[in-house]
Write a protein that holds these residues in place. Structure first.
Motif, PDB file in Angstrom:
ATOM      1  N   ILE A  54       0.843  -1.201   0.000  1.00  0.00           N
ATOM      2  CA  ILE A  54       0.000   0.000   0.000  1.00  0.00           C
ATOM      3  C   ILE A  54       0.879   1.252   0.000  1.00  0.00           C
ATOM      4  CG2 ILE A  54      -1.701   1.318   1.327  1.00  0.00           C
ATOM      5  CD1 ILE A  54      -2.580  -1.550   2.442  1.00  0.00           C
ATOM      6  N   VAL A  86       1.413   4.543  -2.527  1.00  0.00           N
ATOM      7  CA  VAL A  86       1.465   5.956  -2.144  1.00  0.00           C
ATOM      8  C   VAL A  86       2.733   6.590  -2.733  1.00  0.00           C
ATOM      9  CG1 VAL A  86       1.537   7.602  -0.229  1.00  0.00           C
ATOM     10  CG2 VAL A  86       0.161   5.519  -0.017  1.00  0.00           C
ATOM     11  N   LEU A  88      -6.081   3.266  -3.751  1.00  0.00           N
ATOM     12  CA  LEU A  88      -5.794   3.766  -2.402  1.00  0.00           C
ATOM     13  C   LEU A  88      -7.058   4.166  -1.650  1.00  0.00           C
ATOM     14  CD1 LEU A  88      -2.537   5.783  -3.130  1.00  0.00           C
ATOM     15  CD2 LEU A  88      -2.766   3.751  -1.673  1.00  0.00           C
TER      16      LEU A  88
END
Lengths: 715, 715
Positions: B603, B607, B648
């Motif tokens: 994750i 980003v 996201l």
């Protein structure tokens, strides 16, 4: 002290019709004004074009806005600022500043354009005063004028005009701001008493952010769902007294204070709620819908949807006037920052004994001048918007299509100019360094007050989405005009055009043709045709691309279609912005036609080019990827822009002088010559020191001298 | 109400070591949290990485910043706010918050990293309190510690630490802010009395914008030109008492109040001037320069230039801590706006009975998530800066090169993070609509207070210019390492490389190789290698291009050379920004290594990709024009970014939770669950209404029903 003597003296003797920048002291920088005999901007002529059709109203309003009694100290509590603003409002009411808006049967000239123009100018006095005036007359009174019948107008408008009845415009609720159709306050008709029962069913239905609601409002125009005989006829507007003569809340009415805000603290924003509050049947503003005594509903507009949007149409006035106010605020900010930048010096660069004036730094030109150009573009575009508004509101061309065009134009320009204003003010504030942060220099207060412009009277994102939808539906109806069998062909064709644009070979050919001839590229990009072609194609293709992406959505379930549209929301907003850019560019280009003096037109064409090429440069990747601009030209744009910055450098003071920002509007000491005076004093000190025998010598100079001496001894 | 139950309860029971977002109520939107069983961010692990080396100091400081006695009401006059802040300062002094900065011989742990980390966290209490603390301990006291000898430290530091002597840091003058070398205040040695005579020769030499100067300061560290025996040894720092115990100005000292500012009004900024004020010889802070009783000057650093910059080196602490504070402020703003966006609903889209949560709009993701990613990048980069700072200031690696590297890094990151903070806070404020404009929701105050961060402690433009110069000189010394004969070849080679990059054929080949394989393009762009290559090349080539453009300047007169450099100033600033982007991207990538859990690392890699690709997209035209990115990939980037936004989306609350913004830091009602509660109440009302028989039916529904009825009658 002599370079600019003519200009300074003319500014002292000239009346309001020959506006210059009377507050700027004589600049003494390397390129303060164009050299004598060279081409010079006809400031007064440019001001006249900027003033536009409602020049007289603007001139009156500018004089008013310069009066100290409409300004405010920078350090007030919220309570003090509210009191002051209310006192100022009374003075405005005494001077009957808003009478231009009234139709003939209410004793006014029905001059809506002049009214809005005049209102916009108030922003440089104090934005709080302006917005409070906007709430009272532009929203509350206007709702009665636009939505009520003649009897209602005569009953309530005079007291609203003279501030006997300060009023709130109670539309937004905590739960629903942009989505007015979902408001939850109810007005239920009780035929037995011939009354409406206004009610707030839950907390999220409280009316919110209403100017005047916390303290001053004695009445409110309340938007609520009209319910009669078990049918919900949608949102209508009601005239509802909320406080008695002593300012006490009437039974069933509740109010809360929104408290301190980021700005505009001269306005008492607050919340209102209604607990089964009863008002007479005739308090429904009944132009677009009414009930008979028995509760029978009737409306001149059959479709509930169209009826709702017609009633909401009155809101466009707020957007129009914010567009103008935001543009005026940008002008003020640029006046301050550019005046300061032509006086303030920092670091020696090209001249070892004299520091460089900020405006001579490339980065400083680069941060301020494109915003100056965009502010010009916005000013000219606003004049067009104001015409469209006046045509509709003064009844010259009040048909549904004209209304829709007006709404689309307002929805495109208001987000653009408010965004520009916030960015410009912030850039100006930073360009003034620490001095920009001091309240008396106006920039921080201006940003704080205008901050909310981005989200009120139609949130910027929501408005741009509206524009995009309109552009898409225009595009689709264009598609529809092609016969049914042809649609497939038409789409295929379009797709092919797009595909072609995406091939690198096309671009390559352009590259080769431009190659080695940067002069040709420069000239051609500065041509109006090139810019127009680029900006028009961009506005069109961006809509086209979204339309093509969405063509599958037509066959989807509503939920899937909505999800599909959402996947292209960013592109839609982008298309709307491209449309606004084109509108501004065209307005600027049209305005050039009004400038007859060749020198003036030449300089203003440079400004227009700066605007056009800046827009293109900001989206350059898109043009390159679409093959619409060759790499050769793409590389050229940056240096062309920088060339324009230097060409415009000698004219910057003239360009802000044409904004006619007057003493009284400018109260920032940094733009009133203090900086220049200080520098002269310091320079005189150093001159005297150099002339005297006992001035200290610098250690560095001494060391250099000693080194030399040692060297010569060695030899 | 159950989706997120685990998480809510964990946040209640967890201590400070397992930070979540305890204030967020259970979100009920379509994608509030990742579906059970799917990959989920290990919030605590990410928080630990963000906390960094000085986690303990941060934790203490976060606890302190959450205490209500360090907060402030939103409506205070300037005078009230100043009083409150001063009272809060006394409490901070009592708690000895700054003792970490003291070296061992003054009884401290010499923990400069911990001291700055702790200081940064104070920004979420009240930025005024933070900056006032920064003035007192970070500047005034620090000047004594860094520039004084042990005797001086022992004489003045204890009283400065416990606030017996509130102090001003008197460097900036009205006439010279960024250009410290040109300060005009003089300190002339009088050997007959063994005193310094401090004097302000003209108005522009008044000390300006000094925190504590208007009211509280009893002493000041004054920067003035040291003049002895007829020689001006340049700017040195003097310890000067300015007010007596009763707060009266001492003879010859003058003070003025800067008055209200755009923010930070808890600090009494003001001006100071000196009219032949006499202080003892030993009040010169003498670490880098001293005079004997007879007026003989001596310094351990021979070069006046290097001596000056060494003394100024202490200023870097301010820049380091502003970098951290700005980043922390961005975290707070994102916490507020993203929490609200996951609760606030507006307009029905995909679900006709339930409105869409703001966070599910593409445009909302698009405006907030890239800023979230950049804030992460800035946080990780700051940790590296803090290490560099601690190494130098705690004496681990205090050599000139380490100092210069530290200064360059601070000069690159401070402008980047303060710009990001202002843009992020403004975007967050607008993303919250009208609620964002209400002071209690914190965003407007945060913007107002942080506004000046862009121009103080080193103006952002000036700092970036500094970075560019350093990069250029590094590049030039690289050139110098090539033997003299080789330089011409080297330059020619570079020029050829550039020229090749500018040919469309190279790009065309790339296009063809990628053609028709967008999957490959997507994967490759998300690869770390691709991003690193692009960002590294960009940072390098931008310097290279400026260096090549400037190579003629070496042979010019100083004035012409300065003019030539000025013609490339915008490119220089651009090169500095590219450098800062690379630093941030690398810091983010390095931080990923510390995340062991594969889901978390995955994750967070998304980003990082969002950050890297956003930076590339923002400068896409440059990459395209340089032939570094093919059109195929260029077109892909936009859709890749949007894909990342949706990937996201389920993690947004976790991503802000990792910032460990606590109740007490967040005081904004819109981020404390009120919105959610109101929606539940409204939803319950409508459920009850639907269930009841006497609910009003909408006119539209009625008309539709009637139409149907008519149609069926006709049949």
């Amino acid at each position: 002290m002599t370079v600019d003597a003519d200009r300074s003296s003319s500014s002292i003797t000239s009346g309001t019709t020959v506006p210059t920048s009377p507050t700027s002291p004589t600049p003494t920088g390397p390129i303060p004004v164009p050299p004598a005999g060279s081409d010079r901007l006809d400031i007064a002529a440019v001001t006249e074009v900027l003033m536009g059709t409602w020049a007289d109203a603007r001139r009156d309003a500018r004089e008013r806005a310069a009066r100290p009694e409409f300004h405010r100290p920078t350090d007030l509590t919220v309570a003090e600022h509210r009191d002051l603003t209310f006192e100022q409002m009374k003075r405005l009411a005494e001077e009957n500043v808003s009478h231009l808006m009234l139709p003939e049967h209410l004793g006014g000239p029905n001059d809506n354009g002049g009214n809005v123009a005049s209102f916009e100018e108030l922003v440089v006095a104090d934005p709080s005063l302006q917005i409070k005036a906007g709430v009272q007359w532009g929203l509350f009174t206007s709702a009665i004028v636009q939505l009520g019948d003649e009897q209602q107008q005569k009953a309530w408008v005079p007291d609203a005009m003279d501030l006997t009845t300060p009023g709130a415009f109670a539309m937004t609720e905590i739960g629903h701001g942009s989505d007015v159709q979902s408001l939850a306050t109810t007005a239920t008709y009780d035929a037995s008493t011939e009354e409406w029962v206004l009610h707030t069913p839950f907390r999220a239905a409280w009316k919110e952010f209403l100017g005047n609601a916390a303290i001053h409002a004695k009445a409110a125009t309340v938007f609520a769902r009209l319910i009669t005989r078990g049918v919900d006829h949608g949102v209508h507007c009601f005239y509802v007294p909320v406080r008695d003569a002593e300012g006490e809340l009437l039974p069933g009415v509740r109010s809360e204070d929104d408290g301190p805000k980021g700005g505009l603290n001269g306005i008492d924003n607050g919340r209102l709620a209604f607990d089964h509050v009863r008002i007479p049947r005739t308090n429904l503003l009944n132009r677009y819908g009414d009930v008979a005594a028995d509760g029978t509903y009737a409306s001149p507009i059959e479709s509930p949807g169209r009826r709702f949007f017609t009633m909401l149409g009155t809101l466009v006035q707020g957007r129009v006037s914010l567009d103008g106010s935001a543009t005026r605020a940008s002008q003020l900010a640029l006046h301050i920052a550019i005046t300061y930048a032509t006086q303030r010096r920092q670091f020696t660069a090209s001249d070892p004994t004299r520091e460089t004036v900020l405006m001579d730094y490339q980065a400083h030109l680069h941060r301020l001048l494109p915003k100056l150009a965009a502010t010009y573009a916005g000013s000219f575009a606003h004049e067009q918007l104001l015409h469209a508004f006046d045509d509709v509101f003064s009844g010259h061309t009040d048909d549904p299509e004209a209304r829709e065009d007006l709404e689309t134009l307002a929805a495109a320009l208001k987000p653009t100019s408010t965004r520009l204003a916030l960015d410009t003010i912030q850039e100006c504030r930073e360009a003034c360094g620490g001095a920009g942060f001091i309240s008396e220099n106006q920039l921080v207060g201006l940003h704080q007050d205008l901050d909310v412009y981005a989200t009120f009277e139609g949130d910027n994102t929501v408005l741009l989405q509206l524009v995009a939808k309109r552009l898409l539906s225009d595009y689709t109806s264009e598609l529809k005009s092609v016969d049914r069998a042809g649609i497939g062909r038409f789409i295929a064709q379009r797709a092919e055009v797009l595909a072609k644009r995406h091939t690198p070979w096309a671009r390559l050919a352009q590259d080769l043709s431009d190659r080695g001839n940067s002069r040709r590229a420069f000239d051609s990009m500065r041509q109006s045709d090139f810019q127009e072609e680029m900006l028009t194609a961009r506005a069109r293709v961006k809509v086209e691309e979204v339309a093509l992406s969405l063509r599958a959505a037509g066959k989807m379930s509503p939920a899937d279609a909505a999800a599909e549209v959402n996947k292209h929301q960013v592109e839609m907003l982008d298309a709307a912005r491209a449309h606004a850019d084109l509108v501004r560019w065209r307005a600027f280009t049209a305005a050039l036609e009004q400038m007859e003096d060749p020198a003036t037109r030449g300089i203003m064409t440079d400004v227009r080019d700066l605007f056009g090429l800046s827009v293109i440069e900001d989206d350059l990747a898109w043009f390159l990827l679409g093959g619409m601009i060759s790499a050769q030209r793409g590389r050229q744009i940056g240096s062309d822009l920088r060339r324009l910055l230097w060409r415009l450098r000698p004219h910057v003071l003239d360009l802000v002088a044409a904004f006619d920002v007057r003493p009284g509007h400018v109260r920032a000491p940094i733009a009133l010559g203090g900086e220049h005076e200080r520098q002269e004093e310091a320079a005189a000190y150093f001159r005297a020191q150099r002339a005297s025998a006992d001035a200290p010598v610098s250690e560095k100079a001494l060391r250099d001298r000693e080194k030399k001496a040692r060297r010569s001894t060695k030899r």
